[in-house]
Structures are given as C-alpha cells and as structure tokens.
Motif scaffolding. Sequence first.
Motif, PDB file in Angstrom:
ATOM      1  N   ARG A  59      -7.514   0.210  -0.822  1.00  0.00           N
ATOM      2  CA  ARG A  59      -7.737  -0.785   0.236  1.00  0.00           C
ATOM      3  C   ARG A  59      -6.599  -0.665   1.252  1.00  0.00           C
ATOM      4  NH1 ARG A  59      -8.851  -6.438  -2.154  1.00  0.00           N
ATOM      5  NH2 ARG A  59     -10.673  -5.249  -2.830  1.00  0.00           N
ATOM      6  N   ASP A  71     -11.256  -0.149   3.509  1.00  0.00           N
ATOM      7  CA  ASP A  71     -11.371   0.536   2.224  1.00  0.00           C
ATOM      8  C   ASP A  71     -11.786   1.985   2.437  1.00  0.00           C
ATOM      9  OD1 ASP A  71     -10.803  -1.911   1.271  1.00  0.00           O
ATOM     10  OD2 ASP A  71     -12.771  -2.320   0.393  1.00  0.00           O
ATOM     11  N   ILE A 112       0.842  -1.203   0.000  1.00  0.00           N
ATOM     12  CA  ILE A 112       0.000   0.000   0.000  1.00  0.00           C
ATOM     13  C   ILE A 112       0.875   1.249   0.000  1.00  0.00           C
ATOM     14  CG2 ILE A 112      -1.835   1.224   1.214  1.00  0.00           C
ATOM     15  CD1 ILE A 112      -2.644  -1.429   2.463  1.00  0.00           C
ATOM     16  N   HIS A 139      -4.793  -3.181  -4.614  1.00  0.00           N
ATOM     17  CA  HIS A 139      -5.350  -2.320  -3.562  1.00  0.00           C
ATOM     18  C   HIS A 139      -5.889  -1.009  -4.125  1.00  0.00           C
ATOM     19  CE1 HIS A 139      -4.034  -4.551   0.102  1.00  0.00           C
ATOM     20  NE2 HIS A 139      -3.153  -5.047  -0.758  1.00  0.00           N
TER      21      HIS A 139
END
Length: 951
Positions: free
Chosen positions: A458, A463, A393, A436
Amino acid sequence: MAELEGLEFGKSDFVLLDEVNMEQFMENLKLRFEKARIYTFIGEVVVSVNPYKQMDIYGKEAIDAYRGRELYENPPHLYAVADAAYKAMKRRAKDTCIVISGESGAGKTEASKYIMQYIAAITNPSQRAEVESVKNVLLKSNCVLEAFGNAKTNRNDNSSRFGKYMDINFNFNGDPTGGHINNYLEADTTSNNDRSNHRAVLSALQVIGFSEEEIDSIYRILGTILILGNLQFETDSESVQVVGLEAVSHIAGLTTTKPDNVTKSLLFRTVATGGGEVIEKGHTEKEACFGRDAFAKALYERLFCWIVARINAVIEVKDYNPVLHGKNTVIGVLDIYGFEIFENNSFEQFCINYCNEKLQQLFIELILRQEQDEYQREGITWQHIDYFNNQIIVDLVEQPHKGIISVLDEACLTVGKVTDTICLESMDAKLGQHPHYTSRKLTPSDKTMEFHRDFRIRHYAGDVTYSVEGFLDKNKDPLFQDFKRLMYNSSNPVLKEMWPDGQLSITEVTKRPLTAATLFKNSIVALVDKLGCKEPYYVRCIKPNEMKSPVLFDDARCQHQVAYLGLLENVRVRRAGFAYRQPYARFLQRYKMTCEYTWPNHLMETDREAVEAIVTQHGFQDDVAYGHTKLFVRTPRSLFTLEQERAALIPILVLFLQKVWRGALARMRCQRMRAIYAIMGCYKRYKVKAHFWEVERRFTNVRNMADYGKSVEWPTPPAALAQFDSITQQLHRRWRARQIVKNIPPSDMGEVRAKVAALGALSGERKDWGCGRPWERDYLSNVSHNTLTSSNFIRISKELRNKDQYNQVLFSGFCRKVNRFNKSTDRALFITEKHIYKLDPKKQFKVLKRLPLESMTGLSITAGVDQMVALHTSSQDDVLLYIQRGELCPNQDRIGELLGTLIDHFTRSVATVRGCWVETGIGFRLQRGAELKQAKPNFTELAWLSINCSQ
C-alpha cells in the motif's frame, strides 16, 4: 501570482483554488490544458502536462522574459523554476536542485532539456571560451545519454530507461565550470535513432571528446549485443552447441578475442571447488540462453556506465581551489522515473516505486521545512500540519533484517535451491503483520492476487500488486565470471577498461557481489542525502492520455497521476497556513491604485504601513498576517477581491497615463525638432563658409602655377552649393583657357581653332584624330610631303587662284576615290574657301571636278582609324574618298584635320553660314574601326558620325 494570465485560463496557481479537493483540482488542470496552458504553479512547484505538440514558448523572447524575474512575475513556466533555482544559487551561494518526476511519457526528458538550455542561455554573458566549451559539452551530453539510455516503448517514443542526476558546478560569477552525472537503475534498452539523430549523436560524441578509437569501440560493442541477441543453442546427445559458428567468429572479431574462448564462455562455466581445484561445468541449453542474455545486458550496462564516466571525466571541475576561485556552487537536475502501476508489476516497478517513496518523503519534508523556515523568518506563528508520513512504507522496503530488500538478499545468499515462491513465503512470515503489506496467503478472500505469486504494497500513491516471479534472478548478479575474464582479456583497451573485475582469477573470486536491490537502495539513499542538503525546486509531469494526442484529456489517467504524485497533499501543505505571501514592496506596487492613500505614491514611513492602509480600506484585517518583510494572506478570496478592483481601475489608469505620456512625447518631439533645425542651420552655414575657405586656400596661387590650377582638386561642396560649385568650376575653366590662349602666337590660332572644332564635333567617338601633331593643311604644296609633284601642284594652284579668285587653301592631299561600283582610283583633293576640286595627280593635277563649297551639306566619317570620308552636296552628287596618310608618316590620321578645318571655316564665315549641326545617332551601330581596315568597305554597312553644314 502569475499576473499576465486572465481568469479565462483558470487558476495559474492551484494554491488559489476556492476549495482544495480533487474535483476542483482536475477541473482547473483540464481547463488549462484545453487552453494550451500546460504549466501551473503549486507555490514554487510547477505542474507540467505533456502537450504532445511543438509549442512556441521556449525561444529567445521567452528566455529574456524570465531572465532575472521573480517566480510569480510571469505565467507558470519551466523557465520560472530554472531561473529561481539559478538566482538562489547565485545570490545566496546556496546549492539548489530541480527534481523532475512523472510517469513514462509525461515529458520529463524534454523538461530537463529545456531547463538545461535555459541555464546555458542565461550564463556566461562575456562569452568566455572555456565556459562556452563546458556549456556545449553539458548540452551535448544530453543527446548522447538519450541515445544510449532511452528507448521506444509501448507508452513513449523516447522513454528514459534510467534515472539521471546531473550536478552543474558554477563559479562565483555564476558561470558553469563543470558537472557530474549519476545514473540509476538502467533497464535493457533498444536504439531508436533515425538518420539525423544518429548524425547528431556522432557529432555530440566528437564534441564531448570521444576519440575515433573509442567511437569505433562503441559501435563494436553494439554490434556484439545485436549478434548475441540472435545467437541460438541446440542440444545434441550429450552436450549443448552453438548454432552457426560464424556468429561466434563475428563476436570474436568485434571484441578482439579468440573464437575458442568465446565459445567456451558461452557453453561452459568455470568454478573452483573448496580445495582450490578448478573445473569446467557445461551448461544446459536453458543455462546457456540465460548466460547469453545476461552477457548482452551486462555489455550494454558496462558500455552505458563507461560513457557516463567518460563524460564526467570531461566535464568535472579540474584544478579547483576555493581560495583562488571562490565558492563553488551547484545546481542539480534530477530526471527520475515516476511511480509505475502496470497490470504486471515486477522487480523493476518495485525498485522504481521504492525510489518514489523516498523522493515523496523528501518532498514533503522539504516543503514543510521551507514553510516552517519562512514562517520563522517572518515572525509568523507556525501551526502544526497533519500529513501522511510515508516513513512506514520506506521502512517496509529498506529496514535492515526485516525489510523486503533484506528478505530478497537473504534468499539470494542462501545455499541450495531457493525459489521465488519460497522467498514470498519468507516475506509473508516476516511482514505479515505490517499494515502496508499483504498477499493472497494473508488475505485468501482477495481474488485479485494469485496464490504463491503475488504480494501487495500500500504505497502513498495507491495499492500496487507485484508478481514475485523473477525477483531472485533479477536481484542476483546473473553474469558468470567467465564472461568478465573474456572481456578483460580483449585486445581492445576500451573493453578492457570496462571490465576491471575480470582480472581476478577464478580462485580469487570469493566475495559475493552486492545484489541489484542493495546497490539500488544504496544509490537512492546517496541521492536523497545529496538532494537533502540542497534547496529543492520541483517539476511534476503529467501524461494527459495514452494516445499521445494533443487534444485528449483522460480524466481517470490524470486523476490517478495527481494522486500518486501527491499534488493535493502539496496544495494542502501550502494552504494550511497562508495561501499567498508577497514582499510589501511588490504587493504595494501591484495594488496601490486601489487605495487613495497609496496612489500614486504614499507618504508613510514604511511600505508596511502603506500595505496596512490598503488592507484596512478593503476590510481584510482578519484575513492577513504581517511578517517582517512579507504580507501573508490566508484565503484566495481576499486576493481575488483586490484583483477585481485592480482590473476595473487599470483601463482608467492606462487612458490617463497614455494622455500624459502622449503629451510628454509631443513636447519632447517639438523640442527635438527645434534643436535639430537650429543645429542644421548652424551646421549648413559653417559648411558653406568652410567650403569657401577651402576653395580660397587651394586656389590662392593658381596664377603662378604652370597649369593655372588644372591639377588642383576641387573640394567636395555641401549640397546647398552644388550648383554654385558647378558654375565656379566652369568660370575657372574659362579663365584658365583665356590665360592659355593669350600665350598662343597669332600664326597658330587657326590650327588651334580647327583642333577645338574637331574635338567638339567628334566628342570622343574617334580615338585617334591627329590632335597631337601639327596640321599642315596644304600637303600637296609641301615639298617634304610631296617631293615629286609639289612643283606641278603649286603651278596648278596659282592658275586656279587667278581663275577662281580664292584667297585661302583649306586642305589639300592625295586620296583614293571610290565609285558606286566599289572601284577606286588615285585622286587629289583640293579645298579652298570657294570650291572643292577633284584633281588627277597622274595628269599634271588636271581638274576633274569643281564643286562650290557652299553646295556642301555635310560629311560623314567612321568611328574607326580608317581615312574614309563621304562629302555630301545639295545636288546629291556625293563623293566617297579615302584620304591617304602620306609618305613621311604612314600612320598619320588626316580625317580630324579635314573635319576641324571645315567646321572652323564654316563657323567663322558667319555672314554666309546659316546653320551647323552634328548628327551622332547611328555612330557605332554596325561596325567598329578595327573591322573597317579591311580591303574594300561596304558603304551601306558603315556607321556614320555626320556633321551637316548648310548655308
């Protein structure tokens, strides 16, 4: 373990839960909140729930309870974490940091203040002035930063609109020597100070060292921002104008610039062409409003950053030399915004959540590293722990050329009209395959997102859907160079200092400034690097409800926060190996009473062998591991079994210890009392002897002294000799009087006796009564006092002697008689041992009245200086006289002489006197002597001192 809390308050450490799942975690969190236990451990992490009320757990007693104690010796508290960080810094010369995170309204700012107050309270025990000054500035800086960096929002009355990281520098003694503050991602804010807070901020600015000119400049800038917020524009046929030029004049006055230049900066933009030509481009009304808003935000941002820099200049460590001052260690305190998920999430939430991803990554890495390091130190086999690594991420956001920040920067730098929608299409093209990332275009069936507006990331916490609208404008530097030059050219030196980039001319400004996202990313990367080299301690703050209620616990809201704070992940990491670990000595100290081989003290070679004996007796051999210095327990159930057995034994041990201790106290008290009485007896005897010796020393030579020891000061006697000392002094006075009396000629004894009698009768009630002069008594016969008529009186006195056969003249003198009609006449008073005669001096001392002396029952005089006397008789034929003072000495008092002579006569006439008493009860009730000197005294208003004599 937090030993001082019972099970009715839930588990004080989430690591000790029977099962690690969200249901049990939330049950324990809610129970502790309802029982007013707002702090709970996860190992060395503190979970804090905002109580929304004042709690009496932060005073001096609490500070003393946590000072120098180990983390698990007291119930969970912020002070436990603060003390652990301080001890690690001081004992191991290790830089530490305390990371405080949570969403808006969760209590992060308050937590950071309590931590700062605790560190300030436990440092500098010698109260060195320079250290106290640093501590004071560090504490006061909180007040200033809150005033300018916090705001009232819909979710929080005192919401931090910036992230704050403060380094506190310590010397080798553990005393603070300075600090440094960094701020991250300031949003626009509003002031929310009442009158008392405003005074506190003003006082803090002065304590920190802001000059009066600097404080005045702060108020000027704030005033400018407020006026800019109300500034309006209007469009006429060809151009845009400012509505109300008085506002422009006001802004110019506050910023010490020219009104024309202010107007020009608001309505025009100066640009340079490729050929170096400078032209002025007029704004549209929308562009003017955009520039005004950007200017106002920039003013506040520059002001806030200048205040932070100004504070840093005061608190930074100066003239530091490691050779002279030793190692300089640091405790960092990070108060950072928590993960945010709103209905409408924009650029600010994107940056905040990126920051939390970086911090969560660091958090997991450091926790795992701590676990692994401890296992290696203790010789325990490390088992690999599976956990979610959010590096994917982080890369989605910050990866060069591919990440979202790179896409935003590329769109901002592209020449031509690039919109937010075009930027979103570029992200979809580059990130469409990322697991993501998604958008409505990539997932057309997801109707929770809008086409051409929303994208979703995400995150580790869940989310989050972001609206791309406004991303590019917020990412760009929205401030026109004209405003920078305007502020730099101000006559105010403070404003000039805040805008150094305004010194460049329009043709020199060629390099584009870094975008907001890149600046933020760089600052977060630097922050993570700074935290990564320190030993971390964590405070995770939770907001229990949106109503700011001290009793409401919103399960859904709290569960959401527990999830995105990664608290369950943290518990699992701590529980993956061993749930509980404790040094052998401390484990033995707590549980030694549960084993017969270790109570009260073991005889084994090491504490580890004694701990093994406890574990073996309870059958926990398969549930523990033995490290070099610590015992590791795998499951909480084993620990609870020990706790239950210990809890059952404690009352028995307490009663036994109370019995033994009470006996010991009684014996010690008895021994002390005996010793006290022995010492008191010896001391009293010594004091008595010492008093006798001192009296003997002082009065050895009194026979040879002129005053026979009157001037010798008596030593203060001990209490036991108080009565004896009084009797001794009385005996000395009698002996001294006898010595003096022996030297008085017999001819003077009568006068002495009369004066003594008068002294005793008056008892100090009459100030001047003739004590210091010779008493002649028979003044009428004395030629020196009665030159003209003494011969006549002598003749009359002989006739009366022959007639009445008296032997002694007690008193004679001129007087004035006062009758009941307040009329007075000259008379002479002649008193012998047999009669009182009233004579008329104008008629050859003719006898007007003769009263037997034995008929006299008393006399009354005043307390003043007058010569008034009343003679009382048994026949109620009283006589009121005013004794004349005499011609030779007009101020001569003869009342005392008359009084003393009569008392002495009656006292010596024992055969004929039946009693003599003195009445003083009404002596001075109405008038004092000064008032009795007036012409005709009112007899009924006199206050009498009565001497009553009767045969």
